[in-house]
Scaffold this active site. Structure first.
Site, short mmCIF file in Angstrom:
data_model
loop_
_atom_site.label_atom_id
_atom_site.label_comp_id
_atom_site.label_asym_id
_atom_site.label_seq_id
_atom_site.Cartn_x
_atom_site.Cartn_y
_atom_site.Cartn_z
N SER A 108 33.83 -26.72 -113.73
CA SER A 108 33.95 -27.77 -112.67
C SER A 108 32.93 -28.36 -113.62
O SER A 108 32.35 -28.03 -114.21
CB SER A 108 33.50 -27.71 -111.29
OG SER A 108 32.51 -27.02 -111.14
N GLN A 110 30.12 -31.05 -113.89
CA GLN A 110 29.29 -31.38 -112.99
C GLN A 110 27.58 -31.85 -113.35
O GLN A 110 28.24 -31.77 -114.26
CB GLN A 110 28.88 -29.63 -112.94
CG GLN A 110 28.71 -28.96 -113.98
CD GLN A 110 28.67 -27.54 -113.08
OE1 GLN A 110 27.45 -26.73 -113.77
NE2 GLN A 110 29.35 -26.45 -113.01
N HIS A 112 23.52 -31.20 -112.39
CA HIS A 112 22.42 -30.92 -111.80
C HIS A 112 21.28 -31.78 -111.08
O HIS A 112 20.56 -32.45 -111.82
CB HIS A 112 22.23 -29.75 -112.70
CG HIS A 112 22.69 -28.80 -112.96
ND1 HIS A 112 23.08 -28.01 -111.45
CD2 HIS A 112 23.10 -28.52 -113.69
CE1 HIS A 112 24.50 -27.08 -112.62
NE2 HIS A 112 24.33 -27.37 -113.71
N LYS A 135 17.62 -27.64 -111.80
CA LYS A 135 18.04 -26.33 -112.28
C LYS A 135 19.04 -26.70 -113.45
O LYS A 135 19.93 -26.84 -114.05
CB LYS A 135 19.80 -26.25 -111.49
CG LYS A 135 19.86 -24.90 -111.55
CD LYS A 135 21.82 -24.83 -111.39
CE LYS A 135 22.45 -23.80 -112.32
NZ LYS A 135 24.13 -23.51 -112.24
N GLU A 137 19.46 -26.24 -117.70
CA GLU A 137 19.99 -25.10 -117.71
C GLU A 137 19.93 -25.24 -119.31
O GLU A 137 20.56 -26.34 -119.90
CB GLU A 137 20.98 -24.94 -116.72
CG GLU A 137 22.82 -25.18 -116.95
CD GLU A 137 23.67 -25.19 -116.33
OE1 GLU A 137 23.34 -24.68 -114.96
OE2 GLU A 137 24.55 -26.46 -116.42
N HIS A 275 28.43 -32.06 -117.00
CA HIS A 275 29.10 -31.18 -118.46
C HIS A 275 29.76 -30.63 -117.54
O HIS A 275 30.26 -30.06 -116.30
CB HIS A 275 27.77 -30.79 -119.28
CG HIS A 275 26.99 -30.08 -117.82
ND1 HIS A 275 26.27 -30.45 -116.88
CD2 HIS A 275 27.19 -28.86 -117.06
CE1 HIS A 275 25.74 -29.71 -116.04
NE2 HIS A 275 26.00 -27.94 -115.93
N ARG A 294 29.46 -31.21 -107.84
CA ARG A 294 31.27 -31.08 -108.44
C ARG A 294 31.79 -32.18 -108.12
O ARG A 294 31.78 -32.94 -107.28
CB ARG A 294 31.46 -30.28 -108.21
CG ARG A 294 30.38 -28.32 -108.25
CD ARG A 294 31.05 -26.86 -108.12
NE ARG A 294 30.77 -26.14 -108.54
CZ ARG A 294 29.45 -25.52 -107.78
NH1 ARG A 294 29.42 -26.32 -106.07
NH2 ARG A 294 28.46 -24.74 -107.91
N LYS A 300 35.96 -25.60 -105.15
CA LYS A 300 35.04 -26.01 -104.61
C LYS A 300 34.29 -27.38 -103.75
O LYS A 300 35.54 -27.72 -104.54
CB LYS A 300 33.40 -25.25 -105.21
CG LYS A 300 33.55 -23.74 -105.86
CD LYS A 300 31.81 -23.28 -106.50
CE LYS A 300 32.08 -22.21 -106.85
NZ LYS A 300 31.08 -21.99 -107.89
ZN LIG Z 1 25.92 -26.67 -114.83
#
Ligand SMILES: [Zn+2]
Length: 421
Positions: A108, A110, A112, A135, A137, A275, A294, A300
């Site tokens: 997706s 998304q 964070h 989160k 990453e 991203h 998302r 989802k």
């Molecule tokens: Zn991500």
């Protein structure tokens, strides 16, 4: 006899539908190489390998002296293994989750949340935002890895508005004009114009999106059949539309930078950067959290208002999104991917075949080591026997343990996640 402080792990496989199928998946290859009993089924997806203590995929310890223990249980009883600073800063828990991803269909669109927003979302909607942590990453490519990351330069978005009438239709003339007029003005004005364009797209009615997409797909397919597809973006749009027909996220390629990481290249996704991962294999490290907002290319839960409000509307070229490693001054085999967050650092260790013995640094942090290529035997002062390592082996290394590796003929490629406070 001293209790073991370095030991191999059996890590959790996640077979999400978007994963690469069968032996084409790096995740499947790593599992099959490290476990002789593992059989790859060619029609099954092998999406993620989780190396850590997450409750949905806590690693099992492969050491007969520690029977039936998971890594999470063992760390809870042996908190000194984290190192004093990590233990103190992260309440006695391993702060990161280390993964390998093999992506076949897009994940997706998304972003964070940062810590403050994560706390608020978790308070308001715990069913969608399961914890109060941020989160950040980082993805490091193992094979060419295709993704979308950050907003494109405004000039590029304006070019698509001029060339793609279906895209312009959804954004509307007013928002498009506002974006055009923001060119050359300060970041606040540009950001506001970009936000209104992006929000217009994401809030478009489903039926309107489906109609415009089908017009666009029809036009691009005709061009494709005639061998005159305009540019790479046409190809990408058709690819995403085959995976998610009618999804508004297909139009996001006109807003976000397409980026293909070559093996060893990385992108770091700090809070609020939009991203999507599209295709390829990578190692990924993240702070321990499940918080993802998302807005498309997924079945989802979607939270369009939150996503549109939280994003960093800072346009810039895609290549600027690459995250460069730092070469170690002492060790020519070692490169550090050290993002500006406390939760994790990833080390890439590439040892040439001419080296017989290589010493892994003792760190002030627990770490998890993944062998991507090569064979070696590992020995540590606390272990009576050597530990054989091959492609796919995963080793937990307690803080302040040094590990020496004796190489077989070929070179070694390792990734090691840790927490350098
Ligand atoms: Zn991500």
């Amino acid at each position: 006899m001293a209790a073991p402080r370095v030991f191999p792990l059996a890590c959790a496989l996640q077979q999400y539908a978007w994963g690469k199928k069968g032996s084409g998946s790096e995740v499947a290859q790593l599992l099959a190489s490290s476990d002789p009993l593992f059989v790859i089924e060619e029609d099954k997806p092998y999406a993620e390998l989780w190396m850590g203590t997450h409750p949905r995929g806590d690693a099992r310890i492969l050491d007969s002296r520690l029977p039936q223990k998971t890594l999470g249980q063992w760390i809870a009883e042996n908190q000194d293994s984290l190192g004093p600073k990590v233990k103190e800063a992260f309440q006695g828990r391993l702060p990161f989750l280390f993964k390998v991803l093999s992506v076949d269909t897009a994940l997706s669109i998304q972003a964070h949340p940062d810590k403050a927003l994560a706390e608020k979302l978790h308070r308001q909607a715990p069913q969608h935002y399961p914890d109060a942590n941020h989160k950040p990453e980082m993805a490091i490519a193992l094979t060419p890895f295709q993704g979308l990351c950050g907003f494109r330069p405004v000039e590029e978005i304006l070019t698509f508005l001029a060339k793609v009438p279906e895209f312009l239709f959804l954004i509307g003339d007013d928002a498009a004009a506002q974006l055009r007029q923001s060119l050359g003005q300060g970041p606040r004005v540009v950001g506001a114009a970009l936000q209104s364009c992006f929000s217009r797209l994401m809030r478009s009615e489903k039926a309107a999106v489906a109609r415009q997409l089908s017009l666009l797909v029809g036009r691009l397919s005709q061009q494709g059949a005639a061998g005159s597809l305009e540019d790479a973006c046409g190809e990408l749009l058709l690819q995403l539309h085959r995976q998610y027909p009618g999804d508004v996220g297909c139009f996001a390629i006109y807003f976000l930078n397409p980026l293909t990481l070559q093996p060893g290249e990385a992108m770091f996704l700090e809070a609020n950067v939009p991203h999507a991962y599209l295709r390829g294999d990578c190692v990924e490290c993240m702070a321990c959290s499940d918080n993802t907002v998302r807005a498309g290319l997924t079945p989802k839960f979607l939270d369009v208002p939150t996503l549109c409000a939280m994003l960093s509307y800072t346009p810039g070229p895609g290549r600027d999104r690459l995250f460069a490693p730092t070469q170690s001054a002492q060790d020519p085999c070692l490169a550090l991917f050290d993002p500006p967050v406390p939760d994790f650092t990833v080390m890439k260790v590439e040892v040439p075949g001419s080296v017989e013995e290589y010493q892994l640094l003792a760190l002030d942090s627990a770490s998890i080591l993944l062998v991507v290529q090569g064979m070696a035997t590992a020995s540590t002062p606390s272990a009576p026997e050597v530990i054989p390592l091959r492609k796919g082996s995963v080793l937990f290394i307690s803080a302040r343990e040094s590990v020496s590796l004796r190489l077989a003929a070929e070179g070694l490629l390792l990734f090691r996640a840790c927490c350098l406070l």
